[in-house]
Design a protein around this motif. Structure first.
Motif, PDB file in Angstrom:
ATOM      1  N   SER A 167      13.485  -4.542  -0.540  1.00 44.29           N
ATOM      2  CA  SER A 167      14.788  -3.894  -0.429  1.00 44.29           C
ATOM      3  C   SER A 167      15.874  -4.960  -0.435  1.00 44.29           C
ATOM      4  CB  SER A 167      14.899  -3.094   0.869  1.00 44.29           C
ATOM      5  OG  SER A 167      14.170  -1.895   0.803  1.00 44.29           O
ATOM      6  N   GLY A 168      17.088  -4.531  -0.746  1.00 46.66           N
ATOM      7  CA  GLY A 168      18.243  -5.404  -0.620  1.00 46.66           C
ATOM      8  C   GLY A 168      18.344  -6.505  -1.646  1.00 46.66           C
ATOM      9  N   LEU A 169      17.741  -6.328  -2.823  1.00 48.60           N
ATOM     10  CA  LEU A 169      17.825  -7.353  -3.855  1.00 48.60           C
ATOM     11  C   LEU A 169      19.176  -7.288  -4.563  1.00 48.60           C
ATOM     12  CD1 LEU A 169      14.263  -7.146  -5.448  1.00 48.60           C
ATOM     13  CD2 LEU A 169      15.077  -8.711  -3.689  1.00 48.60           C
ATOM     14  N   THR A 170      19.752  -8.454  -4.825  1.00 48.21           N
ATOM     15  CA  THR A 170      21.078  -8.502  -5.427  1.00 48.21           C
ATOM     16  C   THR A 170      21.137  -9.325  -6.713  1.00 48.21           C
ATOM     17  OG1 THR A 170      21.686 -10.446  -4.106  1.00 48.21           O
ATOM     18  CG2 THR A 170      22.191  -8.276  -3.172  1.00 48.21           C
ATOM     19  N   THR A 171      20.114 -10.152  -6.968  1.00 41.20           N
ATOM     20  CA  THR A 171      20.166 -11.030  -8.139  1.00 41.20           C
ATOM     21  C   THR A 171      18.929 -10.952  -9.019  1.00 41.20           C
ATOM     22  OG1 THR A 171      19.136 -12.962  -7.065  1.00 41.20           O
ATOM     23  CG2 THR A 171      21.526 -12.687  -6.787  1.00 41.20           C
ATOM     24  N   VAL A 172      17.846 -10.352  -8.547  1.00 43.07           N
ATOM     25  CA  VAL A 172      16.597 -10.329  -9.299  1.00 43.07           C
ATOM     26  C   VAL A 172      16.660  -9.259 -10.386  1.00 43.07           C
ATOM     27  CG1 VAL A 172      14.107 -10.069  -9.181  1.00 43.07           C
ATOM     28  CG2 VAL A 172      15.327 -11.132  -7.286  1.00 43.07           C
ATOM     29  N   VAL A 173      16.300  -9.639 -11.610  1.00 43.10           N
ATOM     30  CA  VAL A 173      16.406  -8.727 -12.741  1.00 43.10           C
ATOM     31  C   VAL A 173      15.452  -7.546 -12.600  1.00 43.10           C
ATOM     32  CG1 VAL A 173      16.054  -8.507 -15.237  1.00 43.10           C
ATOM     33  CG2 VAL A 173      17.227 -10.514 -14.309  1.00 43.10           C
ATOM     34  N   ASN A 174      14.216  -7.803 -12.162  1.00 43.63           N
ATOM     35  CA  ASN A 174      13.217  -6.732 -12.055  1.00 43.63           C
ATOM     36  C   ASN A 174      12.652  -6.669 -10.643  1.00 43.63           C
ATOM     37  OD1 ASN A 174      12.538  -7.677 -15.292  1.00 43.63           O
ATOM     38  ND2 ASN A 174      12.983  -5.547 -14.831  1.00 43.63           N
ATOM     39  N   ALA A 175      13.178  -5.739  -9.860  1.00 44.93           N
ATOM     40  CA  ALA A 175      12.767  -5.607  -8.464  1.00 44.93           C
ATOM     41  C   ALA A 175      11.290  -5.271  -8.329  1.00 44.93           C
ATOM     42  CB  ALA A 175      13.615  -4.537  -7.774  1.00 44.93           C
ATOM     43  N   GLY A 185      15.317 -12.768   2.530  1.00 41.03           N
ATOM     44  CA  GLY A 185      13.930 -13.220   2.462  1.00 41.03           C
ATOM     45  C   GLY A 185      13.265 -12.846   1.156  1.00 41.03           C
ATOM     46  N   ALA A 186      13.526 -11.635   0.673  1.00 45.21           N
ATOM     47  CA  ALA A 186      12.953 -11.196  -0.595  1.00 45.21           C
ATOM     48  C   ALA A 186      13.563 -11.958  -1.759  1.00 45.21           C
ATOM     49  CB  ALA A 186      13.180  -9.693  -0.774  1.00 45.21           C
ATOM     50  N   GLU A 187      14.866 -12.215  -1.684  1.00 49.75           N
ATOM     51  CA  GLU A 187      15.536 -12.988  -2.727  1.00 49.75           C
ATOM     52  C   GLU A 187      14.961 -14.401  -2.820  1.00 49.75           C
ATOM     53  OE1 GLU A 187      18.417 -12.615  -4.815  1.00 49.75           O
ATOM     54  OE2 GLU A 187      18.230 -10.448  -4.593  1.00 49.75           O
ATOM     55  N   ALA A 188      14.798 -15.055  -1.669  1.00 47.89           N
ATOM     56  CA  ALA A 188      14.257 -16.416  -1.653  1.00 47.89           C
ATOM     57  C   ALA A 188      12.827 -16.442  -2.179  1.00 47.89           C
ATOM     58  CB  ALA A 188      14.318 -16.976  -0.231  1.00 47.89           C
ATOM     59  N   PHE A 189      12.053 -15.452  -1.798  1.00 53.41           N
ATOM     60  CA  PHE A 189      10.664 -15.353  -2.248  1.00 53.41           C
ATOM     61  C   PHE A 189      10.604 -15.215  -3.772  1.00 53.41           C
ATOM     62  CE2 PHE A 189       7.095 -12.462  -3.301  1.00 53.41           C
ATOM     63  CZ  PHE A 189       6.036 -13.272  -2.930  1.00 53.41           C
ATOM     64  N   ALA A 190      11.477 -14.394  -4.327  1.00 50.07           N
ATOM     65  CA  ALA A 190      11.503 -14.207  -5.773  1.00 50.07           C
ATOM     66  C   ALA A 190      11.853 -15.502  -6.493  1.00 50.07           C
ATOM     67  CB  ALA A 190      12.509 -13.116  -6.140  1.00 50.07           C
ATOM     68  N   ARG A 191      12.837 -16.225  -5.976  1.00 46.55           N
ATOM     69  CA  ARG A 191      13.226 -17.494  -6.600  1.00 46.55           C
ATOM     70  C   ARG A 191      12.099 -18.519  -6.514  1.00 46.55           C
ATOM     71  NH1 ARG A 191      18.131 -16.241  -3.933  1.00 46.55           N
ATOM     72  NH2 ARG A 191      17.587 -17.664  -2.218  1.00 46.55           N
ATOM     73  N   HIS A 198       9.045 -18.047  -6.659  1.00 45.49           N
ATOM     74  CA  HIS A 198       7.973 -17.718  -7.601  1.00 45.49           C
ATOM     75  C   HIS A 198       8.480 -17.619  -9.040  1.00 45.49           C
ATOM     76  CE1 HIS A 198       5.814 -16.855  -3.879  1.00 45.49           C
ATOM     77  NE2 HIS A 198       4.714 -16.940  -4.592  1.00 45.49           N
ATOM     78  N   GLY A 199       9.699 -18.062  -9.265  1.00 44.78           N
ATOM     79  CA  GLY A 199      10.186 -18.200 -10.633  1.00 44.78           C
ATOM     80  C   GLY A 199      10.589 -16.931 -11.339  1.00 44.78           C
ATOM     81  N   LEU A 200      10.828 -15.862 -10.600  1.00 45.43           N
ATOM     82  CA  LEU A 200      11.270 -14.632 -11.257  1.00 45.43           C
ATOM     83  C   LEU A 200      12.709 -14.778 -11.743  1.00 45.43           C
ATOM     84  CD1 LEU A 200       9.780 -11.753  -9.087  1.00 45.43           C
ATOM     85  CD2 LEU A 200       8.888 -12.770 -11.170  1.00 45.43           C
ATOM     86  N   GLU A 201      13.034 -14.081 -12.816  1.00 50.69           N
ATOM     87  CA  GLU A 201      14.359 -14.193 -13.406  1.00 50.69           C
ATOM     88  C   GLU A 201      15.438 -13.641 -12.473  1.00 50.69           C
ATOM     89  OE1 GLU A 201      16.841 -12.874 -17.444  1.00 50.69           O
ATOM     90  OE2 GLU A 201      14.800 -12.116 -17.104  1.00 50.69           O
ATOM     91  N   THR A 202      16.466 -14.425 -12.254  1.00 49.34           N
ATOM     92  CA  THR A 202      17.604 -13.991 -11.448  1.00 49.34           C
ATOM     93  C   THR A 202      18.884 -14.189 -12.247  1.00 49.34           C
ATOM     94  OG1 THR A 202      17.821 -16.167 -10.411  1.00 49.34           O
ATOM     95  CG2 THR A 202      16.460 -14.535  -9.258  1.00 49.34           C
ATOM     96  N   VAL A 203      19.897 -13.452 -11.873  1.00 49.11           N
ATOM     97  CA  VAL A 203      21.202 -13.534 -12.536  1.00 49.11           C
ATOM     98  C   VAL A 203      22.276 -13.465 -11.464  1.00 49.11           C
ATOM     99  CG1 VAL A 203      20.454 -12.516 -14.708  1.00 49.11           C
ATOM    100  CG2 VAL A 203      21.229 -11.031 -12.863  1.00 49.11           C
ATOM    101  N   ASP A 204      23.500 -13.747 -11.849  1.00 48.35           N
ATOM    102  CA  ASP A 204      24.612 -13.575 -10.931  1.00 48.35           C
ATOM    103  C   ASP A 204      24.739 -12.091 -10.584  1.00 48.35           C
ATOM    104  OD1 ASP A 204      27.244 -15.123  -9.930  1.00 48.35           O
ATOM    105  OD2 ASP A 204      27.771 -13.063 -10.508  1.00 48.35           O
ATOM    106  N   PRO A 205      25.058 -11.776  -9.339  1.00 49.34           N
ATOM    107  CA  PRO A 205      25.182 -10.356  -8.950  1.00 49.34           C
ATOM    108  C   PRO A 205      26.121  -9.559  -9.840  1.00 49.34           C
ATOM    109  CG  PRO A 205      25.198 -11.747  -7.006  1.00 49.34           C
ATOM    110  CD  PRO A 205      25.242 -12.676  -8.186  1.00 49.34           C
ATOM    111  N   SER A 206      27.095 -10.218 -10.456  1.00 45.61           N
ATOM    112  CA  SER A 206      28.039  -9.516 -11.321  1.00 45.61           C
ATOM    113  C   SER A 206      27.356  -8.889 -12.537  1.00 45.61           C
ATOM    114  CB  SER A 206      29.137 -10.471 -11.793  1.00 45.61           C
ATOM    115  OG  SER A 206      28.585 -11.541 -12.565  1.00 45.61           O
ATOM    116  N   HIS A 207      26.148  -9.360 -12.875  1.00 41.38           N
ATOM    117  CA  HIS A 207      25.385  -8.800 -13.988  1.00 41.38           C
ATOM    118  C   HIS A 207      25.159  -7.306 -13.811  1.00 41.38           C
ATOM    119  CE1 HIS A 207      22.066  -8.352 -16.904  1.00 41.38           C
ATOM    120  NE2 HIS A 207      21.394  -7.759 -15.941  1.00 41.38           N
ATOM    121  N   PHE A 208      25.027  -6.872 -12.558  1.00 41.51           N
ATOM    122  CA  PHE A 208      24.708  -5.476 -12.267  1.00 41.51           C
ATOM    123  C   PHE A 208      25.951  -4.626 -12.041  1.00 41.51           C
ATOM    124  CE2 PHE A 208      21.226  -8.141 -10.656  1.00 41.51           C
ATOM    125  CZ  PHE A 208      20.164  -7.635 -11.383  1.00 41.51           C
TER     126      PHE A 208
END
Length: 329
Positions: free
Chosen positions: A96-104, A124-130, A132-142
Motif C-alpha cells: 500500500s501507499g506506493l507513489t513512484t513504482v510503475v507496477n505495484a 518501506g514498500a518504496e525502499a524495498f522496490a528500489r 530490488h531494481g523495480l522501475e520507478t518514476v517521479d510521482p508526477s508521472h501519475f
C-alpha cells in the motif's frame, strides 16, 4: 479440467449511454490483456506469472484506476496498492501507499517471494522496490490531467468516490453534462470503475489471483482499501481464486473473496453458487463485483452494480467481454 482466466477493470454505476470514447478504450485493453493471459496459459506459464503479467499490463493503461491511471488523494497525490496470492501454497504479498513504482503488483510479488512478510506499506514498500531494481518514476508521472479534474469535481461535490458521491468521477465531465450523468446513473452516481484484477487456473488446477488499484478519488491520505487485504479484495486457495472490485469498505466488512472460498470449502457450493451468494447477499446492492475461477476450470463474474468491465476465456473455447449484465443474467 482445463485452464481458465478472468479479469476485471472495475465495477460501478456505468450507464448504458456511456459514450464510445469512454467505453471502447477499456474494452480494447481488456481484450488485449485477456489474449496475453490466454497465450501465457497455453504456453504452460504458472498462473502466478499469468496474473502478474496481466495486471501489470492493466496498470500501464491510463483508462483504469491502477498504476498510470491511479486516482488522487485529497492532497492531490497517488497512493497505489496491490496484492497477489498463490492458491496451492497460499503464499501472498501485498503493498500500500506506493507513489513512484510503475507496477505495484510486481512489488507485491517480490514481497511474497523475497521477504518473510506478507504486507509492506508506504516508505518501506518504496525502499524495498528500489532495492530490488523495480522501475520507478517521479510521482508526477501519475498525476494526469484527467485525475486532476476528477479530484476537482469530487472536492466541489464534497464527496469521496464511492461514498454517496453525485458524479461519475472516472471521467471528467463538463458542468452542463452533470444532470445528464446523474439521470443515467439513477441519481446515485456510485461509480467504482477502475480497480483491476485477474484470476487464473492452469490445466493442473493451480490457482492464482492479483488485484491493483489507486483507491478512491479524494480519499484521505493513508487510507487503505480492500485490494491488499487478504480475504477481502483478493484471495486464493486450493478451491478457487477471487479478485473483487467495488466499494472497498463494504468489501472489507464482508470479507468477500474469502467468503466465496469458504462457501465452497465448508458448504460444498459450486463456484457460481458461492460467488452469486456473496455478491447478492453479503454486500449491499450497488457496491461490489468479482471475478473468480475454480480448480476445475469454472469461471464466474457476478456483480451487483449497474455494470462491471470484465473478460474471461476458458480452454474449451468460451470467451466473454462485457460491461453490463447479459440476458442470461
Amino acid at each position: 479440467m482445463g485452464w481458465a482466466i478472468a479479469l476485471h477493470g472495475g465495477a460501478g454505476d456505468i450507464p448504458r449511454s456511456l459514450s464510445p470514447d469512454r467505453r471502447l478504450p477499456r474494452e480494447a485493453a481488456l481484450r488485449h490483456c485477456l489474449q496475453l493471459g490466454v497465450s501465457a496459459l497455453q504456453s504452460h506459464a504458472h498462473p502466478l506469472d499469468v496474473v502478474e503479467l496481466v495486471v501489470c499490463e492493466l496498470e500501464n493503461h491510463p483508462q483504469f484506476n491502477a498504476g498510470k491511471g491511479s486516482v488522487l488523494t485529497t492532497d492531490g497525490t497517488v497512493e497505489m496498492e496491490a496484492c497477489i496470492m498463490d492458491g496451492k501454497t497460499m503464499r501472498c504479498g501485498a503493498v500500500s501507499g506506493l507513489t513512484t513504482v510503475v507496477n505495484a503488483v510486481s512489488v507485491a510479488r517480490l514481497v511474497m517471494d523475497k521477504t518473510p512478510h506478507i504486507y509492506l506499506g508506504f516508505q518501506g514498500a518504496e525502499a524495498f522496490a528500489r532495492e530490488h531494481g523495480l522501475e520507478t518514476v517521479d510521482p508526477s508521472h501519475f498525476i494526469t490531467p484527467e485525475n486532476i479534474e476528477r479530484l476537482k469535481q469530487a472536492k466541489e461535490a464534497n464527496r469521496v468516490q464511492g461514498m454517496a458521491q453525485q458524479i461519475d468521477y472516472t471521467q471528467p465531465i463538463k458542468q452542463d453534462e452533470k444532470s445528464e450523468v446523474l439521470a443515467a446513473n439513477g441519481g446515485s452516481g456510485d461509480s467504482q470503475i477502475g480497480t483491476v484484477g485477474c484470476v487464473a487456473v492452469d490445466r493442473d488446477g493451480n490457482l492464482a489471483t492479483a488485484t491493483s488499484t489507486g483507491g478512491l478519488v479524494n480519499k484521505m491520505v493513508g487510507r487503505i482499501g480492500d485490494t491488499p487485504v487478504i480475504g477481502a479484495g483478493t484471495y486464493a486457495n486450493s478451491y478457487c481464486a477471487v479478485s473483487a472490485t467495488g466499494r472497498g469498505e463494504a468489501v472489507i466488512r464482508a470479507t468477500v473473496a474469502r467468503d466465496v472460498a469458504a462457501l465452497m470449502e465448508y458448504k460444498g457450493l459450486s463456484l457460481q453458487e458461492a460467488a452469486a451468494y456473496v455478491v447478492g447477499e453479503r454486500v449491499p446492492q450497488g457496491t461490489a463485483g468479482l471475478v473468480a475461477v475454480s480448480a476445475s476450470g469454472e469461471v464466474t463474474m457476478p456483480f451487483n452494480t449497474t455494470g462491471m468491465f470484465r473478460a474471461c476465456a476458458t480452454e474449451d473455447g468460451y470467451t466473454e467481454i462485457g460491461i453490463w449484465p447479459t440476458e442470461q443474467e
